[in-house]
Scaffold this motif. Structure first.
Motif, mmCIF file in Angstrom:
data_model
loop_
_atom_site.group_PDB
_atom_site.id
_atom_site.type_symbol
_atom_site.label_atom_id
_atom_site.label_comp_id
_atom_site.label_asym_id
_atom_site.label_seq_id
_atom_site.Cartn_x
_atom_site.Cartn_y
_atom_site.Cartn_z
ATOM 1 N N ILE A 155 0.835 -1.205 0.000
ATOM 2 C CA ILE A 155 0.000 0.000 0.000
ATOM 3 C C ILE A 155 0.868 1.254 0.000
ATOM 4 O O ILE A 155 0.585 2.229 -0.706
ATOM 5 N N ASN A 159 1.058 4.113 -2.920
ATOM 6 C CA ASN A 159 0.779 5.504 -2.570
ATOM 7 C C ASN A 159 2.000 6.413 -2.720
ATOM 8 O O ASN A 159 1.947 7.590 -2.344
ATOM 9 N N ARG A 489 -2.850 10.215 -1.826
ATOM 10 C CA ARG A 489 -2.818 8.911 -1.161
ATOM 11 C C ARG A 489 -4.233 8.385 -1.017
ATOM 12 O O ARG A 489 -5.166 9.138 -0.752
ATOM 13 N N GLU A 491 -6.419 5.403 1.057
ATOM 14 C CA GLU A 491 -6.456 4.385 2.105
ATOM 15 C C GLU A 491 -7.816 3.695 2.064
ATOM 16 O O GLU A 491 -8.840 4.334 1.794
ATOM 17 N N LEU A 493 -10.026 1.695 4.681
ATOM 18 C CA LEU A 493 -10.012 1.547 6.133
ATOM 19 C C LEU A 493 -11.286 0.904 6.665
ATOM 20 O O LEU A 493 -12.343 0.972 6.031
ATOM 21 N N ARG A 499 -6.257 0.048 8.494
ATOM 22 C CA ARG A 499 -6.192 -0.531 7.159
ATOM 23 C C ARG A 499 -6.765 -1.943 7.155
ATOM 24 O O ARG A 499 -6.641 -2.679 8.132
ATOM 25 N N ASP A 533 -5.151 11.943 9.515
ATOM 26 C CA ASP A 533 -4.703 10.741 8.796
ATOM 27 C C ASP A 533 -3.748 9.951 9.699
ATOM 28 O O ASP A 533 -2.605 10.362 9.904
ATOM 29 N N HIS A 535 -2.226 7.295 9.082
ATOM 30 C CA HIS A 535 -1.208 6.553 8.331
ATOM 31 C C HIS A 535 -0.316 7.463 7.494
ATOM 32 O O HIS A 535 0.589 6.973 6.816
#
Length: 782
Positions: A155, A159, A489, A491, A493, A499, A533, A535
């Motif tokens: 991932i 990204n 990016r 994600e 989730l 994630r 965020d 992550h």
């Protein structure tokens, strides 16, 4: 012994338990609760569930413990098991307890849906879970971090979209381009054309005029004009003056326009004298009556610095609470989007980009900016032309258009037109967004237009138009929404913000420079949807889209639907709650709910289920008329279903699944077609609407017809030799009426089709819309 000695039933299990032991106990209790129903045939469960599968994964723990209870004196010993089974579940996991208390994990999967690598990864996840349970049964099973190390690395790699951010704003880039190509066409329209030098001069003069009127950086200025050269000039002048533009569609109800302008703080509106009354409570700058004063302004750029984080535009989207919400997007965000598009799909002076998308739809932003920053020409479709495939194709052919965008539902109607390859001979790039692109439609386009680059884009208004992209290929079984664009990016989730494994569904969340600043004047809603965020880098934000998606093994994203009731109808993002609130406020309505069921061809239209006030009745046309005074046309339901009460679940919540399917023929007798023309019309209607039978008394719109389907009907009637025009269908919405009108006008399957006459001027309401209103509300369409 041979036979089937087991039955399979679905069980519902909650997995949000704080420990493995509690999760195991919960699964056990769910199984025990299902025991009284263990003999209920699975085939009957399928039937009661509507015929489709009720589960698509199977877990089976196999322990033949009875053999361990055999008397040792019998000298019987089980040395192993061999199984043969044929199941229709695409993914099954068997955990088999064998001799000597060994455990064997067996995975069976459909190789058309899963690769060997995916199956191996899921097997590994099962083994990791078993090890975690054995390690500490009191541990929390919910965090997925320990299982996702390989996925996290992938991932992060997908990204890694970092690119040098643009060091310019749209006004600066437009001025630089005009200096490079001053004499080339910038705008081409039916009313005339403008060179880059001529465009920039008009933009700067109007920008100075707006500054004198009090417009300042980071303010919001409305534009209430039909599509055309004046609209393009106004947009870029507002930005050159340092402000953000707010599109105010002249076709929207004045009440709606006033609400949007007030909510956005737009005290100034660029318009024409005849349209100013549509936006009450604002100061109007009239391009027509103030033309002389505007022309006297300097043609140089206003002396100001536009900060990249200041607002570039504001676009309103439907709101679930009944109030539309204004999305404010910065110059930094839209510049990144435009720079990525130019880097990925380079265009230049030899290209001609068609602008046809309504300005209230965010796709219009790149149509209105991208060509003018690259030296290409923008071909401006006349108002109303976006609803006519024939006119669009004629314009594209005449002007040698090379780049175009279509919402998939409109593209489906365009594909009904004849001679596409000849009419679109110059086209090299086609973009689709706004709705899911069906693989069958993509295949038709690629087959009909060899050599065309067809690209599927995805993105919400809250993230500068598009954030993922995919180049469509022939033979694709599904069309992904693709991978993230530059400096963006993505994600996927779960509900806790963690994630999920690659291939698992979750909420699609967006990060990066293209995020909007938020919703104007809606701090609480902004904080709810634009979240920290966990992550990303420190201080980063994520926009929670509410879309359900999953990562594919190659790093692209697969769109799976919505997590809430929001729908897309003909490319428009619609919150049913906004329509329900308007209906509930009507004096004749006790309660209402709005759905957008999918037709057989995948298209959707709005259906309102209405409970009238006690002693009242549901008058659909009257309700529609009143809604049109408050809502844009795309928010007005096509069908109204009266109910005595809304169905509720056992816990008192609305049971949407129990709402009846609309039945426009309730109580009406079927009257078969009696002439060749009636039979031809009925056959086309049936094919387009997915109806097995069509009565000559059936109303096209009551059967689920809408503006897009009407285009397909006209195209097919013309292909059959019936000289139908779009206005014929709106004025004569029954089979008998339309067939009679065609016969009266000389319609004959043996005669060639005629095209719609191209109007010389356009009113605020075109002929087709006027015909609808005439049919619903009376009056004279002429």
């Amino acid at each position: 012994m041979l036979g089937m000695f087991l039955n399979t039933i679905p069980i519902r299990v909650r997995v949000d338990r704080p420990s493995w032991s509690e999760l195991i106990r919960g699964v056990y209790e769910a199984e025990v609760a299902a025991i009284p129903h263990r003999a209920f045939p699975l085939v009957d469960i399928h039937r009661l569930a509507g015929g489709g599968p009720v589960f698509d994964t199977l877990f089976d723990y196999r322990d033949f413990h009875v053999y361990r209870a055999l008397p040792s004196a019998d000298r019987l010993r089980v040395t192993g098991y061999r199984f043969f089974e044929q199941i229709d579940v695409p993914f099954a996991v068997n955990l088999i307890r064998g001799a000597g208390d060994t455990l064997t994990l067996q995975v069976r999967y459909d190789s058309d849906q899963f690769t060997a690598a995916e199956a191996a990864r899921i097997s590994d996840l099962h083994l990791r879970v078993l090890a975690a349970i054995a390690g500490d049964v009191r541990a929390d099973p919910r965090p997925a971090t320990g299982y996702l190390a390989p996925d996290v690395a992938r991932i992060e790699r997908w990204n890694a979209t970092q690119a040098p951010p643009p060091a310019w704003t749209v006004p600066e880039r437009l001025a630089a381009q005009a200096a490079r190509t001053p004499d080339r066409d910038a705008l081409v329209a039916s009313t005339g054309r403008l060179t880059y030098a001529g465009l920039l001069a008009r933009v700067h003069r109007l920008a100075h005029h707006l500054r004198e009127a009090g417009v300042r950086p980071d303010g919001v200025v409305g534009i209430c004009l039909p599509r055309g050269i004046d609209f393009v000039v106004a947009l870029h002048a507002i930005q050159a003056a340092g402000a953000a533009y707010l599109p105010l569609d002249p076709d929207y109800p004045p009440e709606r326009l006033a609400l949007m302008a007030a909510d956005a703080g737009a005290t100034t509106v660029v318009t024409a004298a005849a349209l100013a009354v549509r936006v009450p409570g604002t100061t109007a700058v009239h391009l027509d009556t103030e033309a002389e004063a505007i022309a006297a302004r300097p043609d140089t750029a206003p002396e100001l610095v536009i900060h990249p984080d200041s607002l570039a535009y504001v676009i309103y989207t439907s709101g679930s609470t009944g109030r539309p919400k204004g999305v404010g997007v910065s110059h930094r965000a839209i510049a990144n989007r435009l720079a990525w598009m130019q880097d990925t799909y380079p265009i230049g002076p030899d290209d001609r980009v068609l602008h046809k998308t309504p300005a209230s739809f965010d796709v219009s932003v790149w149509e209105l900016c991208w060509p003018l920053l690259t030296g290409a020409a923008m071909v401006v479709a006349d108002p109303g032309d976006q609803r006519s495939p024939d006119r669009l194709l004629r314009l594209a052919g005449e002007q040698r258009v090379t780049v175009v965008h279509f919402v998939p539902s409109m593209l489906d109607a365009v594909m009904e037109e004849p001679d596409l390859a000849a009419r679109l001979a110059s086209l090299r790039l086609m973009f689709c967004s706004g709705e899911a692109l069906a693989p069958a439609l993509a295949a038709r386009v690629l087959d009909a237009l060899p050599g065309l680059g067809l690209h599927n884009l995805y993105g919400p208004t809250e993230a500068a138009v598009d954030v993922t992209y995919h180049a469509c290929l022939a033979g694709e079984a599904a069309v992904p929404i693709g991978r993230p664009v530059a400096n963006t990016r993505i994600e996927v989730l779960d509900a806790t913000g963690q994630r999920v494994p690659v291939g698992s569904p979750g909420e699609l969340c967006i990060g990066g420079v293209q995020l909007a600043r938020g919703y104007l004047g809606r701090a609480a809603l902004t904080a709810e949807r634009f979240v920290p965020d966990p992550h990303g880098p420190p201080g980063a934000r994520l926009y929670r889209t509410g879309d359900l998606a999953r990562w594919l093994p190659e790093g692209e994203l697969d769109y799976l639907g919505r997590l809430d009731h929001q729908v897309k109808v003909r490319g428009f993002r619609i919150e049913p709650g906004e329509i329900e609130a308007a209906l509930a406020a009507d004096a004749a309505v006790h309660s209402a709910v709005v759905l957008a069921p999918a037709a057989r061809d995948g298209s959707r239209s709005l259906v309102a289920y209405v409970v009238p006030e006690k002693g009242g009745t549901v008058d659909g046309p009257a309700l529609a008329q009143r809604l049109r005074g408050q809502l844009p046309e795309h928010l007005v339901p096509a069908v109204y279903v009266p109910l005595e009460e809304l169905p509720l679940t056992a816990n008192g919540k609305l049971d949407r699944a129990a709402l009846p399917a609309p039945d426009p023929r309730a109580g009406a007798a079927h009257v078969p077609a009696s002439t060749d023309t009636e039979r031809a019309v009925a056959e086309v209607w049936g094919a387009v609407l997915g109806a097995a039978t069509v009565s000559v008394e059936d109303d096209f719109f009551a059967l689920g017809g809408d503006s897009i389907r009407s285009l397909k009907v006209i195209a097919r009637l013309r292909a059959a030799g019936l000289p139908a025009a779009i206005s014929d269908l709106y004025r004569h919405p029954t089979v008998r009426g339309l067939a009679g009108a065609l016969a009266t006008s000389g319609g004959d399957p043996a005669q060639p089709a005629r095209a719609d006459a191209r109007p010389g001027t356009y009113a605020l309401v075109d002929g087709a819309d006027l015909a609808i209103m005439t049919r619903l509300f009376g009056g004279n369409a002429a």
